[in-house]
Structure formats: C-alpha cells, structure tokens
Design a protein around this motif. Structure first.
Motif, PDB file in Angstrom:
ATOM      1  N   GLN A  45      55.139   8.193  35.622  1.00 15.30           N
ATOM      2  CA  GLN A  45      54.152   8.033  36.689  1.00 15.30           C
ATOM      3  C   GLN A  45      53.247   9.265  36.697  1.00 15.30           C
ATOM      4  N   PHE A  46      51.963   9.077  37.034  1.00 15.86           N
ATOM      5  CA  PHE A  46      51.119  10.263  37.143  1.00 15.86           C
ATOM      6  C   PHE A  46      51.431  10.928  38.478  1.00 15.86           C
ATOM      7  N   SER A  47      51.217  12.206  38.553  1.00 16.27           N
ATOM      8  CA  SER A  47      51.528  12.899  39.803  1.00 16.27           C
ATOM      9  C   SER A  47      50.304  13.630  40.313  1.00 16.27           C
ATOM     10  N   ARG A  48      50.301  13.899  41.589  1.00 19.18           N
ATOM     11  CA  ARG A  48      49.206  14.630  42.216  1.00 19.18           C
ATOM     12  C   ARG A  48      49.700  16.050  42.466  1.00 19.18           C
ATOM     13  N   ILE A  49      49.019  17.020  41.881  1.00 16.59           N
ATOM     14  CA  ILE A  49      49.463  18.404  42.025  1.00 16.59           C
ATOM     15  C   ILE A  49      48.304  19.215  42.583  1.00 16.59           C
ATOM     16  N   CYS A  50      48.514  19.873  43.708  1.00 13.90           N
ATOM     17  CA  CYS A  50      47.456  20.696  44.278  1.00 13.90           C
ATOM     18  C   CYS A  50      47.962  22.116  44.446  1.00 13.90           C
ATOM     19  N   PHE A  51      47.282  23.073  43.869  1.00 15.94           N
ATOM     20  CA  PHE A  51      47.723  24.463  43.987  1.00 15.94           C
ATOM     21  C   PHE A  51      46.887  25.215  45.008  1.00 15.94           C
ATOM     22  N   ARG A  52      45.603  24.900  45.093  1.00 16.65           N
ATOM     23  CA  ARG A  52      44.777  25.625  46.051  1.00 16.65           C
ATOM     24  C   ARG A  52      43.539  24.791  46.357  1.00 16.65           C
ATOM     25  N   LYS A  53      42.765  25.267  47.318  1.00 17.76           N
ATOM     26  CA  LYS A  53      41.570  24.546  47.735  1.00 17.76           C
ATOM     27  C   LYS A  53      40.573  24.497  46.586  1.00 17.76           C
ATOM     28  N   TYR A  54      39.957  23.320  46.385  1.00 15.65           N
ATOM     29  CA  TYR A  54      38.955  23.218  45.337  1.00 15.65           C
ATOM     30  C   TYR A  54      37.606  22.875  45.944  1.00 15.65           C
ATOM     31  N   GLY A  55      36.600  22.840  45.089  1.00 20.71           N
ATOM     32  CA  GLY A  55      35.308  22.320  45.543  1.00 20.71           C
ATOM     33  C   GLY A  55      34.294  23.369  45.960  1.00 20.71           C
ATOM     34  N   ASN A  56      34.411  24.637  45.503  1.00 22.27           N
ATOM     35  CA  ASN A  56      33.414  25.642  45.872  1.00 22.27           C
ATOM     36  C   ASN A  56      32.192  25.598  44.974  1.00 22.27           C
ATOM     37  N   MET A 109      43.945  26.606  37.740  1.00 25.30           N
ATOM     38  CA  MET A 109      43.114  25.427  37.969  1.00 25.30           C
ATOM     39  C   MET A 109      43.838  24.453  38.900  1.00 25.30           C
ATOM     40  N   THR A 110      43.079  23.837  39.773  1.00 29.14           N
ATOM     41  CA  THR A 110      43.626  22.806  40.650  1.00 29.14           C
ATOM     42  C   THR A 110      43.399  21.450  40.008  1.00 29.14           C
ATOM     43  N   PHE A 111      44.440  20.662  39.869  1.00 32.78           N
ATOM     44  CA  PHE A 111      44.270  19.312  39.319  1.00 32.78           C
ATOM     45  C   PHE A 111      44.565  18.279  40.388  1.00 32.78           C
TER      46      PHE A 111
END
Length: 371
Positions: A3-14, A316-318
């Motif tokens: 299964q694909f997973s959702r991994i967030c390490f830090r805020k993105y989008g700057n 990197m945030t994925f």
C-alpha cells in the motif's frame, strides 16, 4: 500488495509561483496659475526581470505588496516646471507573465533586463488642466512564474523516469519548445476519466554536483522551478552511476537529490513533492521498500550514511510515497490518483488564497472611503 503511505515530516508549500500586487503611478504636481507654471508628472511603475530574484523574496521584502511611483513636484516660483516623480521598479524573476486581475496579459519578461511599464504616473497641473494635477493609474497585478508542466520528474539517470512517464501517459512524450530556455524537456500528458489532463515534464537525469553546473545540471534545476510540484523517482534497489562512484541506496538517492535542489535554491525543497519508488518487480524489492520507509520516517537516525556535506538542512516532505513498477504497470494507477489528489488540494488552496486577498482589498478600500 504494497500500500502507498502518506508521510509528512514538516510543513510544505513555501515556494511561491504567483503573486498579487497593488500598483499605483505617482500623482502629478500642482501647477502655478499666476505664472503659468507646470507641475511635474508622477513617476511610473515598472516590472524589471532580474537575475537571482524570486517571487518569494518580493513577498518577504514587501509584505504589503504595494508599489507606488513618486509624486511629481509642485510648480513654484523657484522652479516653474516641477520635477518629475521618481519611477518605482519592482525587481522580479526572469520568466514571468504579468497579468491584470481580470486576466489580461500585460506582457512577458523572458530575459534578464526586460522591462514592462505597468502603470503611468499622473500628469502635472498645467494650463490645459486648469493647473490641477491628475492622479496616477492604479491596478491589481499578478506575477506568474511561467510553468512548463504541473509536475517535474526528478531522479538520477537510471531511476526509470522515461519509462515511468511512458507508462503513466500511454504516449510517447511530446517535445515542447519554450522561449525562455534552450533545453527541451519532454512533456507527457496524464489523461483522466473526467477528461482532466495533467502535464508531466521528464527532466534530464541529475548527477551529483549538478548545482555547480556539471553537465546539464544547472539548466535542469532551472526547470524544477517551473513545475508546480516535484515527483522524485528512485530505484528501490539503489544505483551506482559509474564504476568509480559509490553505490547509493534509495534513501541516499532521496537525500542527494534533496541536497542538489537545496544547494541550487533552498526554496525548492519546500515545494509539494511525491516520492515514486520504482522497479518494484526486482528481487527483494518489498524488503528494500520497508527499509526505505523506515529510514524516511526517521531520517536523522540514518543521516550518518552520507558525507556531512551531502546531508540536506531540511528533509524533503512527501505527501505520498508510492511503490511502482514502470515495466509491469504495478502501482501506476495509484500514482496517477495521488498526483491528481495532490494537485487538486493545491488548486483549492490557491483559489481560497486569491478569494481572501480580494476580500481584503475590498475591505481596505471601503474602510478608506468611510474614513
């Protein structure tokens, strides 16, 4: 099945690829009726294409996003012809389109030094205007970084980017030519059942040291700025570029790619990104994927695998980590769904931001009228 997973390490989008500004030409100076003196014209506002400038820098430096030309001097006994107001220059990145709020294109800035006048200053008071000056023009503008595609594929040469693009887009990627670049990335279109199309640029393979312009590196990195989101592609089993270069695991490849982006322009690391783990048809791929996911969840614990100068400042945030096999087609539909979801999420946020910006402008003007 993995299964694909959702991994967030830090805020993105700057990363900023469009900006809305308010511009006003300077007001003209008063004329002097008894001596026939003429007031100075107000200064104009220009947008100027400047090397190494980014939209984010404009936003950070001018949080109000208001640019006004200088006022023309009044006519006086000492100087019958009032001095002209100073022009205001907005230093902007190369490769932008300038549009008005209602979508009318005012012009493109494709090369360093290109200039575009966006509003004129008002006329100084003179005999023809009963010595009354006029105000400068006002506009709300948008500066948009020209995008070559919605998504850019980033990876080392053998990661399988071209075969992945062919598997996703079911087409031989078409070659597109862009005015602001000499390199021609291959662009493929992803088609969806509701007729939505998403464009993906297969950018030439990066090599370590690209930021210092080895090979096509610098031109490649310039293109990454011109995509809305980044799709990292790594070989699940790692790779060795040549017999003299060290073997790199999938985790090391992710960090090296991140470091190359960061060294070229730190803002790129804050772009929305997805990670594609390719070649899942290879032996031991499942175990290698599990190991990679563990390393991505705790990157600090594994950073000693890399030389100090290749550890990125920010990991990197994925939004999604998607295992695929470009050669068998495994995971390709899941990947297309993740790409769509990620782009739709950003489009909704961008629409909301523009809506809020316009509301704020309306409130500002109505408050001014009341006071």
């Amino acid at each position: 099945m993995v299964q694909f997973s959702r991994i967030c390490f830090r805020k993105y989008g700057n990363f900023v690829d469009n900006l809305r500004l308010f511009v006003r030409g300077g007001s003209g100076g008063m004329g002097l009726p008894r001596l026939g003196g003429q007031g100075g014209n107000g200064g104009d506002v220009w947008v100027v294409a400047t090397k190494n400038m980014t939209l984010k820098r404009i936003k950070d430096k001018y949080p109000q996003k208001r640019f006004v030309g200088g006022a023309g001097a009044n006519s006086s006994v000492r100087a019958l012809k009032g001095e002209r107001g100073k022009d205001k220059e907005i230093l902007a990145p190369v490769g932008i389109t300038v549009t008005t709020d209602d979508g009318k294109i005012l012009g493109d800035l494709n090369t360093e030094g290109d200039r575009l006048m966006v509003v004129k200053g008002g006329h100084g008071g003179s005999y023809h205007s009963a010595f009354e000056p006029s105000k400068g023009q006002t506009k709300n503008l948008r500066l948009d970084l020209k995008l070559i595609a919605d998504l850019g594929l980033v990876g080392f040469p053998n990661a399988g980017k071209s075969s992945l693009l062919a598997a996703m887009s079911n087409a031989t990627p078409q070659i597109a030519n862009y005015a602001f670049t000499t390199l021609k990335p291959e662009i493929g279109k992803l088609m969806y059942k509701d007729y939505k199309q998403i464009s993906v640029a297969d950018l030439p393979g990066l090599i370590e040291g690209a930021h210092i312009n080895k090979g096509m590196g610098h031109k490649f990195l310039k293109h990454v700025e011109r995509t809305k989101q980044i799709l990292f592609v790594v070989d699940v089993c790692g790779f060795q570029l040549a017999s003299k270069t060290p073997f790199r695991s999938a985790f090391e490849a992710v960090q090296l790619l991140t470091k190359e982006l960061e060294l070229y322009k730190e803002e790129l690391v804050s772009k929305p990104a997805l990670l594609v783990v390719n070649k899942m048809d290879l032996p031991d791929a499942e175990d290698k994927l599990a190991e990679l996911k563990d390393q991505l969840q705790n990157p600090d614990e594994f950073s000693d695998l890399l030389p100090d100068d290749m550890i990125p400042k920010n990991y990197m945030t994925f939004r999604h980590v998607v295992p695929v096999s470009a050669s068998t087609g495994f995971g390709v539909d899941t990947l297309k769904s993740c790409i769509r979801e990620s782009l739709d999420e950003d489009a909704a946020k961008a629409y909301e931001a523009i809506h809020q910006d316009r509301l704020q402008t309306l409130r500002f003007h109505s408050h001014k009228q009341l006071s």
